[in-house]
Design a protein around this motif. Structure first.
Motif, PDB file in Angstrom:
ATOM      1  N   GLY A  50       0.793  -1.226   0.000  1.00  0.00           N
ATOM      2  CA  GLY A  50       0.000   0.000   0.000  1.00  0.00           C
ATOM      3  C   GLY A  50       0.823   1.273   0.000  1.00  0.00           C
ATOM      4  N   VAL A  51       2.087   1.166  -0.448  1.00  0.00           N
ATOM      5  CA  VAL A  51       2.953   2.347  -0.511  1.00  0.00           C
ATOM      6  C   VAL A  51       3.262   2.617  -1.989  1.00  0.00           C
ATOM      7  CG1 VAL A  51       5.266   3.223   0.050  1.00  0.00           C
ATOM      8  CG2 VAL A  51       3.939   1.981   1.790  1.00  0.00           C
ATOM      9  N   ASP A  52       3.086   3.867  -2.410  1.00  0.00           N
ATOM     10  CA  ASP A  52       3.262   4.218  -3.819  1.00  0.00           C
ATOM     11  C   ASP A  52       4.746   4.328  -4.165  1.00  0.00           C
ATOM     12  OD1 ASP A  52       3.198   5.154  -6.378  1.00  0.00           O
ATOM     13  OD2 ASP A  52       1.854   6.848  -5.958  1.00  0.00           O
ATOM     14  N   LYS A  53       5.208   3.414  -5.010  1.00  0.00           N
ATOM     15  CA  LYS A  53       6.645   3.382  -5.325  1.00  0.00           C
ATOM     16  C   LYS A  53       7.079   4.603  -6.131  1.00  0.00           C
ATOM     17  CE  LYS A  53       6.101   0.534  -9.481  1.00  0.00           C
ATOM     18  NZ  LYS A  53       6.410  -0.732 -10.146  1.00  0.00           N
ATOM     19  N   ARG A  54       6.107   5.305  -6.765  1.00  0.00           N
ATOM     20  CA  ARG A  54       6.470   6.479  -7.570  1.00  0.00           C
ATOM     21  C   ARG A  54       6.636   7.731  -6.730  1.00  0.00           C
ATOM     22  NH1 ARG A  54       1.557   4.276 -10.861  1.00  0.00           N
ATOM     23  NH2 ARG A  54       1.046   4.223  -8.665  1.00  0.00           N
ATOM     24  N   ALA A  55       6.283   7.627  -5.434  1.00  0.00           N
ATOM     25  CA  ALA A  55       6.299   8.832  -4.594  1.00  0.00           C
ATOM     26  C   ALA A  55       7.235   8.676  -3.390  1.00  0.00           C
ATOM     27  CB  ALA A  55       4.874   9.130  -4.123  1.00  0.00           C
ATOM     28  N   LEU A  56       8.334   7.931  -3.590  1.00  0.00           N
ATOM     29  CA  LEU A  56       9.225   7.686  -2.446  1.00  0.00           C
ATOM     30  C   LEU A  56      10.249   8.812  -2.312  1.00  0.00           C
ATOM     31  CD1 LEU A  56      10.056   3.910  -3.081  1.00  0.00           C
ATOM     32  CD2 LEU A  56       8.254   4.863  -1.618  1.00  0.00           C
ATOM     33  N   LYS A  57      10.426   9.295  -1.083  1.00  0.00           N
ATOM     34  CA  LYS A  57      11.524  10.249  -0.843  1.00  0.00           C
ATOM     35  C   LYS A  57      12.824   9.477  -0.696  1.00  0.00           C
ATOM     36  CE  LYS A  57       9.071  14.187   1.103  1.00  0.00           C
ATOM     37  NZ  LYS A  57       7.840  13.610   1.737  1.00  0.00           N
ATOM     38  N   LEU A  58      12.749   8.406   0.062  1.00  0.00           N
ATOM     39  CA  LEU A  58      13.925   7.565   0.262  1.00  0.00           C
ATOM     40  C   LEU A  58      13.521   6.109   0.060  1.00  0.00           C
ATOM     41  CD1 LEU A  58      15.396   9.131   3.529  1.00  0.00           C
ATOM     42  CD2 LEU A  58      16.352   9.328   1.227  1.00  0.00           C
ATOM     43  N   SER A  59      14.469   5.326  -0.433  1.00  0.00           N
ATOM     44  CA  SER A  59      14.177   3.905  -0.638  1.00  0.00           C
ATOM     45  C   SER A  59      15.419   3.091  -0.272  1.00  0.00           C
ATOM     46  CB  SER A  59      13.790   3.659  -2.093  1.00  0.00           C
ATOM     47  OG  SER A  59      14.929   3.832  -2.913  1.00  0.00           O
ATOM     48  N   VAL A  60      15.313   1.802  -0.487  1.00  0.00           N
ATOM     49  CA  VAL A  60      16.429   0.921  -0.147  1.00  0.00           C
ATOM     50  C   VAL A  60      17.659   1.238  -1.011  1.00  0.00           C
ATOM     51  CG1 VAL A  60      15.850  -0.979  -1.728  1.00  0.00           C
ATOM     52  CG2 VAL A  60      16.915  -1.494   0.483  1.00  0.00           C
ATOM     53  N   TYR A  61      17.438   1.862  -2.138  1.00  0.00           N
ATOM     54  CA  TYR A  61      18.547   2.260  -3.013  1.00  0.00           C
ATOM     55  C   TYR A  61      19.525   3.175  -2.268  1.00  0.00           C
ATOM     56  CZ  TYR A  61      20.898   5.028  -6.626  1.00  0.00           C
ATOM     57  OH  TYR A  61      21.828   5.689  -7.373  1.00  0.00           O
ATOM     58  N   GLN A  62      18.984   4.233  -1.656  1.00  0.00           N
ATOM     59  CA  GLN A  62      19.854   5.156  -0.907  1.00  0.00           C
ATOM     60  C   GLN A  62      20.512   4.458   0.285  1.00  0.00           C
ATOM     61  OE1 GLN A  62      16.824   6.206  -1.957  1.00  0.00           O
ATOM     62  NE2 GLN A  62      17.114   8.144  -3.037  1.00  0.00           N
ATOM     63  N   VAL A  63      19.765   3.517   0.871  1.00  0.00           N
ATOM     64  CA  VAL A  63      20.299   2.793   2.029  1.00  0.00           C
ATOM     65  C   VAL A  63      21.522   1.964   1.622  1.00  0.00           C
ATOM     66  CG1 VAL A  63      19.794   1.046   3.786  1.00  0.00           C
ATOM     67  CG2 VAL A  63      18.046   2.745   3.176  1.00  0.00           C
ATOM     68  N   LEU A  64      21.397   1.253   0.506  1.00  0.00           N
ATOM     69  CA  LEU A  64      22.504   0.402   0.054  1.00  0.00           C
ATOM     70  C   LEU A  64      23.721   1.213  -0.348  1.00  0.00           C
ATOM     71  CD1 LEU A  64      20.562  -2.249  -2.047  1.00  0.00           C
ATOM     72  CD2 LEU A  64      21.795  -2.650   0.087  1.00  0.00           C
ATOM     73  N   LEU A  65      23.475   2.391  -0.896  1.00  0.00           N
ATOM     74  CA  LEU A  65      24.611   3.210  -1.335  1.00  0.00           C
ATOM     75  C   LEU A  65      25.170   4.077  -0.210  1.00  0.00           C
ATOM     76  CD1 LEU A  65      23.601   4.236  -4.941  1.00  0.00           C
ATOM     77  CD2 LEU A  65      25.231   2.512  -4.206  1.00  0.00           C
TER      78      LEU A  65
END
Ligand code: ATP
Ligand code: MG
Length: 260
Positions: A50-65
């Motif tokens: 139920g979370v819109d992937k097009r409206a993310l401020k932060l995601s696992v991408y930033q976490v991994l990098l």
């Protein structure tokens, strides 16, 4: 004790995400504190929570990098009753960008260290590939949960996965276990499914969950409502199977369901 489980199978469309999302919701309904990490650029676990992937401020991408902490990237899945570190197509670039970073296989493990102990279960929904994202999951996890369809080629793919798990054990994560194999989209009247099932039983013994997930249209429809089937319609056959799986997992790990 936190249990970190990588839900993985390099074969596509076998029910990894459906399992991750419904298991997360089912465990949460049993009073467990759950974090789901979406490790797939497709972002299906994110949308299914139920979370819109097009409206993310932060995601696992930033976490991994290393551009954001796990804590800052996580959010609540109101629909699922658990916490989520979401993903979207940004993650597709991570594979290439990670190559030049130090400890590229253990970035997720390091990132989760600061928050993992706030949870009873951390579930890692892997992409359909044995790539750097999946490797990060295998290094971060205590154990692997393998959803699979009982088809002719399933066993072949399974041996590649088991070999990868062995390699990870030899190097980066000596304690990595196989938590269990889960038969998904199961049709007990199908003779081939019965045969593959018997072979799995023979090879993996009690690693094969006794719970099987039937093919059930409610499980397939749920993502379009942005919620796990287990919370939308707990009574349907598919949800009931995931509720049974939760019980099987909790009783195996010596945990009892806590009233929410
Ligand atoms: N038990 C089931 N009954 C009916 N449909 C199912 C069931 N499990 C999964 N599906 C459907 O099958 C498709 C693939 O499932 P899912 O997305 O969970 O697999 P996946 O392994 O995560 O796929 P990918 O490899 O692309 O990440 C989806 O459309 C899903 O809704
Ligand atoms: Mg998936």
């Amino acid at each position: 004790m936190t249990r970190i489980l990588a839900v993985t199978n390099q074969k596509g469309g076998v029910g990894k995400t459906t399992t991750s999302v419904n298991l997360a919701a089912g465990l949460a309904q049993s009073g467990m504190r759950v974090l789901l990490v979406d490790l797939d650029p497709q972002g299906n676990a994110t949308m299914g929570s139920g979370v819109d992937k097009r409206a993310l401020k932060l995601s696992v991408y930033q976490v991994l990098l290393g551009l954001a902490t796990a804590e800052s990237a996580r959010q609540k899945s109101e629909a699922g009753g658990y916490d989520l570190i979401p993903a979207n197509r940004d993650l597709a670039g991570a594979e290439v960008e990670l190559v030049n970073l130090e400890h590229r296989e253990s970035r997720l493990k390091a990132a989760l260290k600061s928050i993992a102990d706030q949870y009873d279960f951390v579930l890692l929904d892997c992409p359909p590939a044995l790539n750097m994202l999946t490797l990060n999951a295998l290094v971060a996890a205590h154990a692997v949960m393998i959803p699979m369809q009982c088809e002719y080629y399933a066993l072949e793919g399974l041996s590649d996965l088991v070999n990868t798990i062995k390699k990870v054990r030899q190097s980066l994560n000596p304690k990595l276990e196989i938590e269990g194999l889960l038969r998904t989209m199961y049709d007990p009247r199908n003779t081939l499914a019965q045969q593959v099932s018997a072979q799995l039983q023979e090879h993996f013994g009690d690693k094969l969950y006794t719970t099987v997930i039937p093919r059930n249209v409610r499980l397939a429809e749920a993502p379009s409502y942005g919620a796990p089937a287990v919370t939308l319609d707990r009574e349907c056959k598919g949800s009931q199977a995931y509720v049974d799986l939760v019980e099987e997992i909790l009783s195996r790990s010596g945990l009892a369901a806590v009233a929410p």
